[in-house]
Design an enzyme around this catalytic site. Structure first.
Site, PDB file in Angstrom:
ATOM      1  N   LYS A 121       0.812  -1.222   0.000  1.00 28.70           N
ATOM      2  CA  LYS A 121       0.000   0.000   0.000  1.00 28.70           C
ATOM      3  C   LYS A 121       0.843   1.268   0.000  1.00 28.70           C
ATOM      4  O   LYS A 121       0.416   2.303  -0.514  1.00 28.70           O
ATOM      5  CB  LYS A 121      -0.933  -0.014   1.200  1.00 28.70           C
ATOM      6  CG  LYS A 121      -1.862  -1.215   1.144  1.00 28.70           C
ATOM      7  CD  LYS A 121      -3.203  -0.940   1.752  1.00 28.70           C
ATOM      8  CE  LYS A 121      -4.146  -2.085   1.481  1.00 28.70           C
ATOM      9  NZ  LYS A 121      -3.936  -3.226   2.362  1.00 28.70           N
ATOM     10  N   GLU A 205      -2.472   5.873   9.327  1.00 34.30           N
ATOM     11  CA  GLU A 205      -3.166   6.876   8.533  1.00 34.30           C
ATOM     12  C   GLU A 205      -4.135   7.632   9.411  1.00 34.30           C
ATOM     13  O   GLU A 205      -4.626   7.096  10.402  1.00 34.30           O
ATOM     14  CB  GLU A 205      -4.023   6.165   7.479  1.00 34.30           C
ATOM     15  CG  GLU A 205      -3.379   6.037   6.147  1.00 34.30           C
ATOM     16  CD  GLU A 205      -4.291   5.343   5.155  1.00 34.30           C
ATOM     17  OE1 GLU A 205      -5.469   5.078   5.491  1.00 34.30           O
ATOM     18  OE2 GLU A 205      -3.822   5.063   4.062  1.00 34.30           O
ATOM     19  N   HIS A 240     -17.176  -3.438   6.839  1.00 34.68           N
ATOM     20  CA  HIS A 240     -16.271  -3.348   5.680  1.00 34.68           C
ATOM     21  C   HIS A 240     -16.722  -4.173   4.476  1.00 34.68           C
ATOM     22  O   HIS A 240     -15.960  -4.380   3.542  1.00 34.68           O
ATOM     23  CB  HIS A 240     -14.839  -3.742   6.050  1.00 34.68           C
ATOM     24  CG  HIS A 240     -14.230  -2.849   7.092  1.00 34.68           C
ATOM     25  ND1 HIS A 240     -13.822  -1.572   6.811  1.00 34.68           N
ATOM     26  CD2 HIS A 240     -13.989  -3.043   8.411  1.00 34.68           C
ATOM     27  CE1 HIS A 240     -13.343  -1.023   7.907  1.00 34.68           C
ATOM     28  NE2 HIS A 240     -13.448  -1.891   8.891  1.00 34.68           N
ATOM     29  N   ARG A 295      -8.419  -6.539 -10.002  1.00 31.11           N
ATOM     30  CA  ARG A 295      -9.253  -7.700 -10.356  1.00 31.11           C
ATOM     31  C   ARG A 295     -10.634  -7.204 -10.753  1.00 31.11           C
ATOM     32  O   ARG A 295     -10.942  -6.034 -10.588  1.00 31.11           O
ATOM     33  CB  ARG A 295      -9.380  -8.613  -9.145  1.00 31.11           C
ATOM     34  CG  ARG A 295      -9.839  -7.822  -7.909  1.00 31.11           C
ATOM     35  CD  ARG A 295     -10.254  -8.692  -6.767  1.00 31.11           C
ATOM     36  NE  ARG A 295     -10.347  -7.960  -5.517  1.00 31.11           N
ATOM     37  CZ  ARG A 295     -11.422  -7.320  -5.095  1.00 31.11           C
ATOM     38  NH1 ARG A 295     -12.526  -7.293  -5.835  1.00 31.11           N
ATOM     39  NH2 ARG A 295     -11.417  -6.669  -3.948  1.00 31.11           N
TER      40      ARG A 295
END
Lengths: 501, 162
Positions: A121, A205, A240, A295
């Site tokens: 990431k 973050e 999520h 994907r």
């Protein structure tokens, strides 16, 4: 239509609705389809539909759909020209993609190096910044010690989120609200990352409170062309997991144009070919790049509905080395599409996955209604996989039209034998917040969905009891077995399901 | 009075129902006024406010909005003076749903907790699993501490209503 002869047959390394979806796209291109399945899936629709199939034997997901040596072995035996990984399972596994290529076969997706770069990431964010995409304030790379974590947290301000560098799908993430819980969360996240993803690296973050989830669909070919296919909004989520997705999003078209252009730059810079999705968070008028999913996604049909492009067919074409069939200026977004994920789960009981024998399915129809599924009457929904059993997709000229079509379709859609979340969707689209498009990731909590569903259930019990009493109805005991209390094993299934995604 | 009360099991959940008069029915303390607006021998249309429900009786099986209904109505036998049949649990033992290791204990003895509050983090199947309080109440006993390896169904702590 026929595809370039480079791909005459495809091995589909997946199950469920996406395997069925891929078989359909292959058929359309006269490509021979090869399925694989674990023992519990022997009667699954993708197995019945495919031209040829191979057993992965019995066992856990790790021993079957995630078993790279076994799958590579089948790839050799079947002599398929290409592999389509679908979503979940091995779709983002660079090692698998590499082994497919090393076997001299085509992996229908980006190159393993690209998947690897996106899986990291921090690397992905660096590239995003280089093409001008805004990112969330974060640590400068990995955070290795607690002292470092404390410094970063103080600099960017609480709440923060600690993420596993190699994590994904909502796993390996810890939200921290105050310095008090930082140490536990930090060390906890490191240990989970180590165990679950094999690497302990984490980063920090700023936590964006209740954002809206926006994404851009794009596709590139092997000749350096990349186009984007507009935007989607997937804000309505539950732990999520997306529940409802819409295309296009609420963003103004200039913003989307600009974002799409930057996403294409990003893809070009990475040497990206095949379909992909760039995810963003939107909060207070600001957009932040989140990640790229290399994907096909569950929600790809809503983009297909508004662009008229079959994304899986396009995936096959670019994998067969064909140049993209469309130029950017030929892409027009027409109308509004909404997808509802139909899950075998009990929305009242913390969404515990359900399994059982399907006794009845009534699939809605009419213009602009699509239902992608793999269930059929007498099919036994196994308990070892994801709870997604179908996707209802509707399209209208406007969002308002799409919602009214959805109401009709959701009312028609009937699945008996397992409990589903159809009612959850009905409850959501009845709310004023949905109608007004006030959708954020905390939507379900905000509208107090639990209370709405409970009230709805009370009404149903009232209606049934009233009729049974008034007309002295005698009914046979049901064979459905819903009455058995939800057992601990469902809890295990739920844990297992989280691992798959 | 009490014998008009019924215990209904609907899709695995229990409800206490009690008809108030010909038009109203009490479900778990909420009052509804279902109206049968149309019916044939085996098909009934019921409205409750703005909501419509179609109920069908096909070969002794009930279908609500086309979906098979799993319902069982029994007389309610109250157990006066005892809490054991009250609707809300007054005590609960929290058991490990899965074998694993206790990663965090987020509560301490005699702490008050809300239903669904996170109380423990259990590391199992390589994941952090959040264990939530099954009822609102006070933590009476904690049998485990951080780092303990627990077996499935092992009792981890107890909560009691005040």
């Amino acid at each position: 239509m026929t595809l370039s002869p480079i791909i005459r047959s495809v091995l589909i390394v997946n199950r469920g609705e996406i395997a069925v979806r891929i078989i359909r796209a292959c058929r359309q291109q006269s490509v021979y389809t090869i399925a694989l399945f674990s023992k519990q899936d022997a009667k699954s629709l993708h197995v019945k539909m495919a031209d040829e199939c191979y057993s992965l034997g019995t066992g856990t997901v790790q021993e079957t759909y995630l078993n790279i040596p076994k799958i590579i072995d089948i790839l050799h035996k079947s002599d398929a020209d290409a592999v389509h990984p679908g979503y979940g399972f091995l779709s983002e596994n660079a090692e698998f993609a590499r082994q497919v290529q090393d076997a001299g076969k085509i992996f229908i997706g980006p190159n393993p190096e690209v998947i690897e770069n996106l899986g990291d990431k921090i690397k992905a964010k660096t590239i995003a910044v280089s093409v001008g995409l805004p990112i969330v304030p974060s640590s400068d790379g990995n955070v290795d010690t607690f002292e470092e974590a404390r410094e970063v947290a103080n600099r960017i301000g609480y709440p923060i989120i600690i993420k596993s560098v190699f994590g994904g799908g909502g796993r390996g993430m810890e939200r921290v609200n105050s310095p008090r819980t930082l140490r536990d969360a930090f060390e906890g996240c490191q240990s989970i990352s180590e165990q679950f993803f094999g690497r302990c690296e984490v980063f920090i973050e700023k936590f964006i409170e209740n954002p809206r989830h926006i994404e851009i669909q794009f596709i590139g070919d092997n000749h350096g062309n990349v186009i984007h296919l507009g935007d989607r909004e997937c804000s309505i989520q539950r732990s999520h997991q997306k529940v409802i997705e819409e295309a296009p999003s609420f963003l103004d078209r200039d913003t989307v144009e600009q974002l799409g252009k930057q996403v294409c730059d990003l893809a070009r810079k990475m040497g990206y070919s095949n379909a992909g999705t760039a995810e963003f968070l939107w909060s207070d008028g600001k957009l932040y790049f989140n990640e790229v999913n290399p994907r096909i996604q569950v929600e790809h049909p809503i983009t297909e509905m508004i662009t008229g492009i079959d994304l899986v067919v396009e995936q096959l074409r670019v994998a067969a080395n064909e140049p993209l069939h469309h130029k950017q200026d030929q892409i027009k977004l027409v109308g509004h599409a909404i997808e509802f994920r139909i899950n075998a789960e009990d929305p009242h009981a913390k969404n515990l996955p359900q399994s059982g024998k399907i006794t009845q399915v009534i699939i809605p129809g009419g213009s602009n209604v699509r239902f992608d599924t793999f269930i059929y009457p007498n099919y036994i929904v196994p308990n070892s996989f994801d709870s997604l059993i179908g996707k209802l997709i509707v399209k209208g000229a406007t969002r308002e039209d799409a919602i009214s079509i959805a109401k009709i379709a959701l009312k028609e859609l009937t699945i008996s034998g397992v409990q589903t979340n159809i009612e959850l969707h009905q409850a959501i689209i009845e709310t004023r917040d949905f109608e007004k498009w006030n959708t954020t990731t905390d939507f379900l909590n905000k509208i107090n969905i639990v209370k709405i569903l409970r009230n709805y259930e009370h009404m149903k019990v009232a209606a049934i009891s009233q009729v049974m009493e008034m007309f002295k109805l005698k009914v046979q005991p049901s064979m459905l077995g819903y009455s058995q209390p939800t057992s601990k094993s469902s809890w295990r299934e739920s844990a297992l399901r989280e691992q798959v995604r | 009075m009490g014998n008009s009360k019924k215990r209904v099991s609907y899709h695995g959940r229990e409800f206490i129902i009690e008809p108030i008069d010909e038009n109203q029915i009490n479900i778990n303390g909420y009052v509804f006024a279902p109206k049968v607006v149309q019916h044939t021998e085996d098909r009934f249309k019921v409205t409750i406010g703005k909501y419509n429900f179609v109920l069908e009786n096909i070969d002794g099986k009930l279908y609500l909005e086309g979906e098979e209904v799993d319902i069982n109505i029994k007389p309610y036998i109250g157990n006066i003076g005892s809490n054991s049949h009250s609707f809300e649990l007054s005590k609960a033992s929290v058991q490990a749903p899965i074998p694993g290791k206790i990663l965090q204990v987020l509560v301490s003895p005699s702490e008050l907790v809300e239903k669904d509050q996170e109380i423990l983090i259990l590391e199992a199947m390589k994941m952090r699993n959040r264990i939530l309080a099954p009822i609102t109440g006070k933590i009476t006993e904690i049998f485990i501490s951080v780092g303990d390896v627990v077996a499935q169904d092992q009792i981890l702590l107890r909560i009691a209503k005040d």
